[in-house]
Design an enzyme around this catalytic site. Structure first.
Site, short mmCIF file in Angstrom:
data_model
loop_
_atom_site.label_atom_id
_atom_site.label_comp_id
_atom_site.label_asym_id
_atom_site.label_seq_id
_atom_site.Cartn_x
_atom_site.Cartn_y
_atom_site.Cartn_z
N TYR A 134 56.74 42.62 66.43
CA TYR A 134 56.23 42.84 67.79
C TYR A 134 54.70 42.77 67.80
O TYR A 134 54.09 42.08 68.63
CB TYR A 134 56.71 44.20 68.29
N ASP A 184 67.61 32.02 79.74
CA ASP A 184 66.92 32.54 78.56
C ASP A 184 65.55 31.87 78.41
O ASP A 184 65.48 30.63 78.36
CB ASP A 184 67.81 32.25 77.33
N VAL A 185 64.50 32.66 78.30
CA VAL A 185 63.15 32.08 78.22
C VAL A 185 62.91 31.31 76.91
O VAL A 185 61.93 30.59 76.80
CB VAL A 185 62.02 33.14 78.39
N ASN A 230 56.46 37.59 81.08
CA ASN A 230 56.54 39.03 80.84
C ASN A 230 57.75 39.42 79.99
O ASN A 230 57.77 40.51 79.41
CB ASN A 230 56.58 39.74 82.21
N1 LIG Z 1 57.05 49.46 78.56
C1 LIG Z 1 55.89 49.52 77.93
O1 LIG Z 1 55.33 50.60 77.71
C2 LIG Z 1 55.23 48.25 77.48
C3 LIG Z 1 53.96 48.35 76.90
C4 LIG Z 1 53.30 47.18 76.50
C5 LIG Z 1 53.89 45.97 76.70
N2 LIG Z 1 55.13 45.88 77.26
C6 LIG Z 1 55.69 44.54 77.46
O2 LIG Z 1 56.09 44.41 78.80
C7 LIG Z 1 57.12 43.44 78.89
C8 LIG Z 1 58.27 44.04 79.66
O3 LIG Z 1 58.72 45.17 78.92
P1 LIG Z 1 59.62 46.31 79.57
O4 LIG Z 1 59.10 47.57 79.04
O5 LIG Z 1 59.77 46.11 81.02
O6 LIG Z 1 61.00 45.98 78.80
P2 LIG Z 1 62.50 46.01 79.34
O7 LIG Z 1 62.66 47.08 80.33
O8 LIG Z 1 63.37 46.00 78.14
O9 LIG Z 1 62.63 44.60 80.09
C9 LIG Z 1 62.60 43.40 79.39
C10 LIG Z 1 62.88 42.26 80.35
O10 LIG Z 1 62.85 41.01 79.62
C11 LIG Z 1 64.08 40.30 79.85
N3 LIG Z 1 64.39 39.51 78.68
C12 LIG Z 1 64.52 39.92 77.39
N4 LIG Z 1 64.83 38.88 76.59
C13 LIG Z 1 64.89 37.78 77.41
C14 LIG Z 1 65.15 36.41 77.17
N5 LIG Z 1 65.43 35.95 75.94
N6 LIG Z 1 65.12 35.56 78.23
C15 LIG Z 1 64.86 36.01 79.47
N7 LIG Z 1 64.58 37.30 79.74
C16 LIG Z 1 64.60 38.17 78.72
C17 LIG Z 1 65.09 41.41 80.14
O11 LIG Z 1 66.20 40.96 80.90
P3 LIG Z 1 67.59 40.44 80.27
O12 LIG Z 1 67.93 41.36 79.14
O13 LIG Z 1 68.53 40.49 81.40
O14 LIG Z 1 67.34 39.05 79.81
C18 LIG Z 1 64.25 42.35 80.99
O15 LIG Z 1 64.16 41.88 82.31
C19 LIG Z 1 57.47 43.04 77.46
O16 LIG Z 1 56.81 41.84 77.14
C20 LIG Z 1 56.92 44.20 76.65
O17 LIG Z 1 56.60 43.80 75.34
C21 LIG Z 1 55.82 46.99 77.65
#
Ligand SMILES: NC(=O)c1ccc[n+]([C@@H]2O[C@H](COP(=O)([O-])OP(=O)(O)OC[C@H]3O[C@@H](n4cnc5c(N)ncnc54)[C@H](OP(=O)(O)O)[C@@H]3O)[C@@H](O)[C@H]2O)c1
Length: 259
Positions: free
Chosen positions: A164, A73-74, A100
């Site tokens: 957020y 966990d980060v 990330n």
């Molecule tokens: N998708 C978009 O359009 C978008 C746009 C702008 C910014 N972002 C940002 O991009 C990043 C990735 O988003 P995503 O869209 O890929 O989301 P996602 O598909 O929900 O992936 C989130 C990742 O973070 C991990 N995670 C969550 N909580 C954690 C914790 N406490 N410790 C360690 N790992 C954790 C999850 O794995 P586990 O659950 O296994 O821990 C997963 O690998 C985020 O920071 C998000 O805010 C996304």
């Protein structure tokens, strides 16, 4: 004394990350797994971090190059330090650390946002990135690159996402402060702010026709980000070509912030 600028023998290749040792948090799915593939295909060694180890192993198994799987966990200070130690034990150091991991619960109105939810979002998105950055700085003896995944919502908020929005705006402030503090150590600190990309996190937006239309309507290019649109910014910021870029935000959003 010459009035000609001195031309170097060689120019660093923008985006060249072959041989770099790169930690990527949130690598078990979504944008993090996309980054893992892009860096691995470009010849980097990658350490994949998230809580769900079986998902990390599945990502690692599909990569063409070497990887480490580090489940945890980060938000856990000791875990971040252990990631740094594991990378040093395996590789001798870390060149880039991409914070990330993030979460994005949608809550209708401020009165409905429980204090515990507020804390959880800040804890993962902001404190988690801080703890990763601090662990990274300890082992980046010869300089390095810190890259935070921010969001366009850090600059222009949307309704229902105050925690957020605040966490992503906070990342920008933190990156600027860290950029000052870590410059003497040769560490650059920058934010990549994606617009809208398909991922499990963004699924709720994609599935809602009104929201999906509002997003494309706001994006100058009138589309969501494609998978191949994202990694270039990270690879550039992780490469030797970006040595003089620090404390800044690179938006990868198809012009979402223009309209
Ligand atoms: N998708 C978009 O359009 C978008 C746009 C702008 C910014 N972002 C940002 O991009 C990043 C990735 O988003 P995503 O869209 O890929 O989301 P996602 O598909 O929900 O992936 C989130 C990742 O973070 C991990 N995670 C969550 N909580 C954690 C914790 N406490 N410790 C360690 N790992 C954790 C999850 O794995 P586990 O659950 O296994 O821990 C997963 O690998 C985020 O920071 C998000 O805010 C996304």
């Amino acid at each position: 004394m010459t009035d000609q600028i001195q031309i170097p023998e060689t120019f660093p290749d923008p985006g060249a990350v072959a041989g770099k040792r790169v930690v990527i948090t949130g690598a078990s799915r979504g944008l993090g797994s996309l980054l893992a593939h892009a860096f691995s295909r470009a010849g980097a060694s990658v350490a994949l971090v998230a809580r769900t180890e079986k998902d990390l192993k599945a990502v690692a198994g599909a990569l063409p190059g070497p990887s480490l799987v580090l489940g945890g966990d980060v938000t856990d200070e000791d875990f971040n330090e252990a990631v740094a130690d594991a990378a040093v034990a395996e590789w001798g150091g870390v060149d880039a650390w991409i914070c990330n991991a993030g979460i994005s619960p949608i809550v209708a109105a401020p009165r409905q946002l429980a204090a515990s939810q507020w804390r959880q979002v800040l804890e993962v998105n902001l404190t988690g990135a801080f703890l990763g950055a601090r662990a990274a700085a300890r082992v980046m003896a010869n300089g390095g690159r810190l890259i935070f995944t921010g969001s366009v919502l850090g600059e222009r908020p949307r309704r229902g996402l105050i925690a957020y929005n605040a966490s992503k705006a906070g990342l920008v402030g933190m990156a600027k402060g860290l950029a000052l503090d870590l410059a003497p150590a040769g560490i650059t600190v920058n934010v990549v702010a994606p617009g809208w990309f398909d991922s499990p996190l963004a699924q709720g937006w994609k599935d809602d026709p009104g929201l999906a239309a509002a997003i494309t309507g706001h994006t100058a290019q009138r589309r969501w980000g494609a998978p191949e649109d994202l990694a270039g910014a990270y690879q550039f910021l992780a490469s030797d070509a970006s040595a003089f870029i620090t404390g800044t935000v690179v938006s990868v959003d198809g012009g979402y912030l223009l309209t």
